[in-house]
Write a protein that holds these residues in place. Structure first.
Motif, PDB file in Angstrom:
ATOM      1  N   ASP A  38       0.863  -1.169   0.000  1.00 36.73           N
ATOM      2  CA  ASP A  38       0.000   0.000   0.000  1.00 36.73           C
ATOM      3  C   ASP A  38       0.905   1.226   0.000  1.00 36.73           C
ATOM      4  O   ASP A  38       1.488   1.573   1.029  1.00 36.73           O
ATOM      5  CB  ASP A  38      -0.914  -0.018   1.230  1.00 36.73           C
ATOM      6  N   LEU A  39       1.044   1.852  -1.175  1.00 38.96           N
ATOM      7  CA  LEU A  39       1.956   2.981  -1.331  1.00 38.96           C
ATOM      8  C   LEU A  39       1.194   4.245  -1.687  1.00 38.96           C
ATOM      9  O   LEU A  39       0.249   4.205  -2.477  1.00 38.96           O
ATOM     10  CB  LEU A  39       2.970   2.700  -2.447  1.00 38.96           C
ATOM     11  N   SER A  40       1.649   5.347  -1.141  1.00 41.35           N
ATOM     12  CA  SER A  40       1.095   6.640  -1.539  1.00 41.35           C
ATOM     13  C   SER A  40       1.714   7.027  -2.883  1.00 41.35           C
ATOM     14  O   SER A  40       2.684   6.420  -3.340  1.00 41.35           O
ATOM     15  CB  SER A  40       1.419   7.702  -0.490  1.00 41.35           C
ATOM     16  N   LYS A  41       1.160   8.038  -3.521  1.00 43.94           N
ATOM     17  CA  LYS A  41       1.708   8.513  -4.792  1.00 43.94           C
ATOM     18  C   LYS A  41       3.157   8.957  -4.626  1.00 43.94           C
ATOM     19  O   LYS A  41       4.001   8.689  -5.468  1.00 43.94           O
ATOM     20  CB  LYS A  41       0.857   9.667  -5.330  1.00 43.94           C
ATOM     21  N   GLU A  42       3.429   9.623  -3.515  1.00 39.29           N
ATOM     22  CA  GLU A  42       4.793  10.091  -3.245  1.00 39.29           C
ATOM     23  C   GLU A  42       5.744   8.912  -3.062  1.00 39.29           C
ATOM     24  O   GLU A  42       6.857   8.912  -3.583  1.00 39.29           O
ATOM     25  CB  GLU A  42       4.790  10.960  -1.988  1.00 39.29           C
ATOM     26  N   GLN A  43       5.309   7.891  -2.340  1.00 36.44           N
ATOM     27  CA  GLN A  43       6.143   6.708  -2.133  1.00 36.44           C
ATOM     28  C   GLN A  43       6.382   5.957  -3.440  1.00 36.44           C
ATOM     29  O   GLN A  43       7.478   5.463  -3.679  1.00 36.44           O
ATOM     30  CB  GLN A  43       5.496   5.769  -1.116  1.00 36.44           C
ATOM     31  N   LEU A  44       5.365   5.872  -4.275  1.00 36.11           N
ATOM     32  CA  LEU A  44       5.502   5.188  -5.558  1.00 36.11           C
ATOM     33  C   LEU A  44       6.542   5.895  -6.427  1.00 36.11           C
ATOM     34  O   LEU A  44       7.395   5.254  -7.035  1.00 36.11           O
ATOM     35  CB  LEU A  44       4.152   5.123  -6.273  1.00 36.11           C
ATOM     36  N   GLY A  45       6.493   7.208  -6.452  1.00 34.32           N
ATOM     37  CA  GLY A  45       7.491   7.978  -7.207  1.00 34.32           C
ATOM     38  C   GLY A  45       8.889   7.788  -6.646  1.00 34.32           C
ATOM     39  O   GLY A  45       9.863   7.654  -7.387  1.00 34.32           O
ATOM     40  N   GLY A  46       8.996   7.775  -5.319  1.00 39.73           N
ATOM     41  CA  GLY A  46      10.296   7.552  -4.682  1.00 39.73           C
ATOM     42  C   GLY A  46      10.842   6.167  -4.984  1.00 39.73           C
ATOM     43  O   GLY A  46      12.043   5.989  -5.229  1.00 39.73           O
ATOM     44  N   LEU A  47       9.966   5.175  -4.978  1.00 39.91           N
ATOM     45  CA  LEU A  47      10.375   3.811  -5.299  1.00 39.91           C
ATOM     46  C   LEU A  47      10.882   3.728  -6.732  1.00 39.91           C
ATOM     47  O   LEU A  47      11.912   3.119  -7.009  1.00 39.91           O
ATOM     48  CB  LEU A  47       9.201   2.854  -5.088  1.00 39.91           C
ATOM     49  N   ARG A  48      10.172   4.368  -7.655  1.00 41.02           N
ATOM     50  CA  ARG A  48      10.610   4.360  -9.047  1.00 41.02           C
ATOM     51  C   ARG A  48      11.975   5.005  -9.205  1.00 41.02           C
ATOM     52  O   ARG A  48      12.862   4.463  -9.858  1.00 41.02           O
ATOM     53  CB  ARG A  48       9.602   5.063  -9.955  1.00 41.02           C
ATOM     54  N   ARG A  49      12.165   6.163  -8.574  1.00 38.85           N
ATOM     55  CA  ARG A  49      13.449   6.855  -8.690  1.00 38.85           C
ATOM     56  C   ARG A  49      14.582   6.024  -8.097  1.00 38.85           C
ATOM     57  O   ARG A  49      15.673   5.947  -8.661  1.00 38.85           O
ATOM     58  CB  ARG A  49      13.370   8.231  -8.034  1.00 38.85           C
ATOM     59  N   ALA A  50      14.335   5.377  -6.969  1.00 34.02           N
ATOM     60  CA  ALA A  50      15.357   4.531  -6.349  1.00 34.02           C
ATOM     61  C   ALA A  50      15.694   3.333  -7.241  1.00 34.02           C
ATOM     62  O   ALA A  50      16.867   2.976  -7.413  1.00 34.02           O
ATOM     63  CB  ALA A  50      14.885   4.051  -4.976  1.00 34.02           C
TER      64      ALA A  50
END
Length: 77
Positions: free
Chosen positions: A4-16
């Protein structure tokens, strides 16, 4: 598995993942004989593609990982 990821977390995961995959591709270019690492690169790249797809489904713009090439899955055998 469900995350369960927020939009901000999803973007951070992609960048990482983008950074990790890019670094892994650079290392792989210097040591192409490491089959275990090559499989890890393939899996990390697949995971990045899945996260990008989730981002598109969520209405986010998925950024390309630059000039990094995806490794063909057929070479895995």
């Amino acid at each position: 598995m469900l995350l369960d990821l927020s939009k901000e977390q999803l973007g951070g995961l992609r960048r990482a993942l983008e950074a990790r995959v890019r670094d892994m591709h650079m290392r792989l270019g210097g040591d192409p004989g490491d089959e275990g690492f090559r499989r890890e690169v393939i899996l990390a790249t697949q995971l990045l593609r899945q996260v990008e797809a989730l981002e598109r489904q969520a209405g986010h713009r998925a950024w390309a990982i630059g000039d990094t090439e995806s490794l063909p899955e057929e070479d895995e055998n």
